[in-house]
Scaffold this motif. Sequence first.
Motif, PDB file in Angstrom:
ATOM      1  N   GLN A 145       0.816  -1.213   0.000  1.00 40.53           N
ATOM      2  CA  GLN A 145       0.000   0.000   0.000  1.00 40.53           C
ATOM      3  C   GLN A 145       0.848   1.261   0.000  1.00 40.53           C
ATOM      4  O   GLN A 145       0.409   2.305  -0.470  1.00 40.53           O
ATOM      5  N   GLY A 146       2.046   1.156   0.517  1.00 36.84           N
ATOM      6  CA  GLY A 146       2.910   2.320   0.583  1.00 36.84           C
ATOM      7  C   GLY A 146       3.736   2.548  -0.659  1.00 36.84           C
ATOM      8  O   GLY A 146       4.654   3.376  -0.651  1.00 36.84           O
ATOM      9  N   ALA A 147       3.428   1.818  -1.738  1.00 36.21           N
ATOM     10  CA  ALA A 147       4.115   1.978  -3.030  1.00 36.21           C
ATOM     11  C   ALA A 147       5.604   1.684  -2.930  1.00 36.21           C
ATOM     12  O   ALA A 147       6.410   2.293  -3.628  1.00 36.21           O
ATOM     13  N   LYS A 148       5.986   0.738  -2.082  1.00 36.79           N
ATOM     14  CA  LYS A 148       7.381   0.314  -2.011  1.00 36.79           C
ATOM     15  C   LYS A 148       7.666  -0.861  -2.942  1.00 36.79           C
ATOM     16  O   LYS A 148       8.819  -1.135  -3.261  1.00 36.79           O
ATOM     17  N   LEU A 149       6.634  -1.567  -3.347  1.00 36.24           N
ATOM     18  CA  LEU A 149       6.796  -2.704  -4.249  1.00 36.24           C
ATOM     19  C   LEU A 149       6.419  -2.336  -5.680  1.00 36.24           C
ATOM     20  O   LEU A 149       6.954  -2.898  -6.637  1.00 36.24           O
ATOM     21  N   LEU A 150       5.483  -1.429  -5.824  1.00 34.18           N
ATOM     22  CA  LEU A 150       5.011  -0.942  -7.122  1.00 34.18           C
ATOM     23  C   LEU A 150       4.812   0.552  -7.007  1.00 34.18           C
ATOM     24  O   LEU A 150       4.631   1.081  -5.905  1.00 34.18           O
ATOM     25  N   ASP A 151       4.823   1.251  -8.138  1.00 40.19           N
ATOM     26  CA  ASP A 151       4.489   2.663  -8.055  1.00 40.19           C
ATOM     27  C   ASP A 151       2.990   2.800  -7.813  1.00 40.19           C
ATOM     28  O   ASP A 151       2.236   1.819  -7.809  1.00 40.19           O
ATOM     29  N   ARG A 152       2.540   4.036  -7.572  1.00 39.45           N
ATOM     30  CA  ARG A 152       1.146   4.246  -7.195  1.00 39.45           C
ATOM     31  C   ARG A 152       0.185   3.748  -8.270  1.00 39.45           C
ATOM     32  O   ARG A 152      -0.851   3.148  -7.967  1.00 39.45           O
ATOM     33  N   ALA A 153       0.536   3.970  -9.518  1.00 43.82           N
ATOM     34  CA  ALA A 153      -0.364   3.571 -10.604  1.00 43.82           C
ATOM     35  C   ALA A 153      -0.534   2.057 -10.642  1.00 43.82           C
ATOM     36  O   ALA A 153      -1.663   1.550 -10.722  1.00 43.82           O
ATOM     37  N   PHE A 154       0.567   1.325 -10.568  1.00 44.26           N
ATOM     38  CA  PHE A 154       0.461  -0.133 -10.663  1.00 44.26           C
ATOM     39  C   PHE A 154      -0.028  -0.760  -9.360  1.00 44.26           C
ATOM     40  O   PHE A 154      -0.597  -1.854  -9.379  1.00 44.26           O
ATOM     41  N   THR A 155       0.152  -0.071  -8.239  1.00 48.86           N
ATOM     42  CA  THR A 155      -0.505  -0.520  -7.015  1.00 48.86           C
ATOM     43  C   THR A 155      -2.014  -0.464  -7.211  1.00 48.86           C
ATOM     44  O   THR A 155      -2.740  -1.414  -6.871  1.00 48.86           O
ATOM     45  N   GLY A 156      -2.499   0.645  -7.763  1.00 54.57           N
ATOM     46  CA  GLY A 156      -3.926   0.771  -8.018  1.00 54.57           C
ATOM     47  C   GLY A 156      -4.431  -0.248  -9.015  1.00 54.57           C
ATOM     48  O   GLY A 156      -5.521  -0.818  -8.840  1.00 54.57           O
ATOM     49  N   ILE A 157      -3.659  -0.497 -10.062  1.00 54.84           N
ATOM     50  CA  ILE A 157      -4.048  -1.507 -11.050  1.00 54.84           C
ATOM     51  C   ILE A 157      -4.179  -2.875 -10.391  1.00 54.84           C
ATOM     52  O   ILE A 157      -5.122  -3.629 -10.657  1.00 54.84           O
ATOM     53  N   THR A 158      -3.263  -3.221  -9.519  1.00 54.07           N
ATOM     54  CA  THR A 158      -3.251  -4.536  -8.880  1.00 54.07           C
ATOM     55  C   THR A 158      -4.409  -4.708  -7.910  1.00 54.07           C
ATOM     56  O   THR A 158      -5.026  -5.782  -7.849  1.00 54.07           O
ATOM     57  N   LEU A 159      -4.729  -3.669  -7.154  1.00 55.71           N
ATOM     58  CA  LEU A 159      -5.700  -3.787  -6.073  1.00 55.71           C
ATOM     59  C   LEU A 159      -7.119  -3.404  -6.454  1.00 55.71           C
ATOM     60  O   LEU A 159      -8.028  -3.530  -5.628  1.00 55.71           O
ATOM     61  N   SER A 160      -7.342  -2.964  -7.666  1.00 61.50           N
ATOM     62  CA  SER A 160      -8.692  -2.563  -8.076  1.00 61.50           C
ATOM     63  C   SER A 160      -9.437  -3.719  -8.740  1.00 61.50           C
ATOM     64  O   SER A 160      -8.835  -4.615  -9.333  1.00 61.50           O
ATOM     65  N   GLY A 161     -10.763  -3.686  -8.618  1.00 60.70           N
ATOM     66  CA  GLY A 161     -11.589  -4.769  -9.129  1.00 60.70           C
ATOM     67  C   GLY A 161     -11.602  -4.848 -10.641  1.00 60.70           C
ATOM     68  O   GLY A 161     -11.587  -3.829 -11.333  1.00 60.70           O
ATOM     69  N   LYS A 162     -11.618  -6.077 -11.154  1.00 58.99           N
ATOM     70  CA  LYS A 162     -11.614  -6.309 -12.598  1.00 58.99           C
ATOM     71  C   LYS A 162     -12.877  -7.030 -13.066  1.00 58.99           C
ATOM     72  O   LYS A 162     -13.542  -6.586 -13.993  1.00 58.99           O
ATOM     73  N   VAL A 163     -13.190  -8.171 -12.468  1.00 56.34           N
ATOM     74  CA  VAL A 163     -14.366  -8.941 -12.875  1.00 56.34           C
ATOM     75  C   VAL A 163     -15.070  -9.457 -11.621  1.00 56.34           C
ATOM     76  O   VAL A 163     -14.419  -9.737 -10.615  1.00 56.34           O
ATOM     77  N   PRO A 164     -16.395  -9.576 -11.661  1.00 55.94           N
ATOM     78  CA  PRO A 164     -17.091 -10.158 -10.507  1.00 55.94           C
ATOM     79  C   PRO A 164     -16.826 -11.651 -10.447  1.00 55.94           C
ATOM     80  O   PRO A 164     -16.895 -12.343 -11.465  1.00 55.94           O
ATOM     81  N   PRO A 165     -16.496 -12.178  -9.265  1.00 53.76           N
ATOM     82  CA  PRO A 165     -16.310 -13.628  -9.157  1.00 53.76           C
ATOM     83  C   PRO A 165     -17.652 -14.338  -9.261  1.00 53.76           C
ATOM     84  O   PRO A 165     -18.710 -13.704  -9.120  1.00 53.76           O
ATOM     85  N   PRO A 166     -17.657 -15.638  -9.508  1.00 59.82           N
ATOM     86  CA  PRO A 166     -18.925 -16.363  -9.629  1.00 59.82           C
ATOM     87  C   PRO A 166     -19.671 -16.366  -8.306  1.00 59.82           C
ATOM     88  O   PRO A 166     -19.070 -16.232  -7.236  1.00 59.82           O
ATOM     89  N   PRO A 167     -20.999 -16.527  -8.337  1.00 58.72           N
ATOM     90  CA  PRO A 167     -21.774 -16.577  -7.093  1.00 58.72           C
ATOM     91  C   PRO A 167     -21.289 -17.703  -6.185  1.00 58.72           C
ATOM     92  O   PRO A 167     -20.913 -18.778  -6.650  1.00 58.72           O
ATOM     93  N   GLN A 168     -21.300 -17.419  -4.873  1.00 55.18           N
ATOM     94  CA  GLN A 168     -20.897 -18.410  -3.883  1.00 55.18           C
ATOM     95  C   GLN A 168     -22.132 -18.927  -3.146  1.00 55.18           C
ATOM     96  O   GLN A 168     -23.115 -18.190  -2.984  1.00 55.18           O
TER      97      GLN A 168
END
Length: 388
Positions: free
Chosen positions: A285-308
């Motif tokens: 979260q502190g952008a030590k592993l990725l820059d801010r942009a790619f941190t956001g890309i990694t942690l933001s939602g992409k597709v809804p998972p199937p119903p559980q």
Amino acid sequence: MTTTRRSALGMLGASGALLATGAVAGAASGPAVTPTSVDVRAFDRFVKEQAAMDAFSGSLLLVHRGRPVLARSYGRANDAAPNGPDTLFAMASVTKLFTAVAIAQLAQAGKLAYTSTLGTFLSGFPAEIADTVKVHHLLTHTSGLGDTFTMPGYLAEALTWTDVDQVMNGTTDYIRRTSPEFAPGAGSRYSNAAYHLLGAIVAQVSGKSYYDYVREHVFRPAGMTTTDFYTRPQWHTDPRIAHPYAKQPSGGRADTIDQRLYVGTPAGDAFATCADMARFASALQGAKLLDRAFTGITLSGKVPPPPQPGPPPGGTPGGPHVAFQCYGPVTLLVGNQWVTGHGGGAPGTSTDLQLYPDTEWVTVILSNYDYDGGPPPVVKKARDIITA
């Protein structure tokens, strides 16, 4: 049977900065930093009750705004030691977060794209897979590839492997021989195979072994001092490592180390302490592993998972909820808070890392017990007290 899997909505994860807790088995570390809106004392009592009933064995750590609030350890790690703050636990599928970060680092460096096809990096796959499955599909469990542990003959052979290369190359070879269950993007199925292939891509693109890359580019910069991929012989002999005590049909528990692979894969079974996992959360979260942009890309939602099955993990039973598969973690709206992360399960293993970015909480709950129907009750209780 050995697996490193858990339904997507059962595994959420990460945030905050951390110092070593110094907790001892069954005791808290330092003064509580307890915001009045979160009843940490009630959670502490609940965990103690669970442990007293032998319903929880493991270590946990709650962090708020970078400060440890509660650290507890209960049960035995192995015949030589109780669980404690320095106990290493098999992380099962939480390991996928490390793999996802490694992929994001290479994307940030321009060495791959999320739209790159599998065949760009790995040879030997039929065209229907090589030319259509993209990195995006692998990260979001929408590739059509399934679970390596259910592939006919895989586990029996895999348990005979005795070095790292056999595990990586042998698993990849099994996946090469499989057929997709659906066209990429046309469905969703949790996939250990996909995350293994992501690790193989990391190795191919970086020119290092997957294990060396993650050590150098994820564990080390995050300050994860003891996290590593320990081998099965080390698991047997190192008193710091918790043994997996799996529930048996008789109701008792048995050590199941010999049902696990010689070494973990990009899909599961790195080993870590609670403190190291919180350091990982802070670094991510502190952008030590990725820059801010790619941190956001990694942690933001992409597709809804199937119903559980069953009620949603947030809101009222049967009520509306919002969940998305990210590039690695799952993010879920619970009580008007976003909760993002991952969990994992295998015989004798249940792990969970949860991140609450809106209120700056982190929960790390690592257990060397397995649980019927998903994560241990203490995971749900922690989420309930933070999102209440």
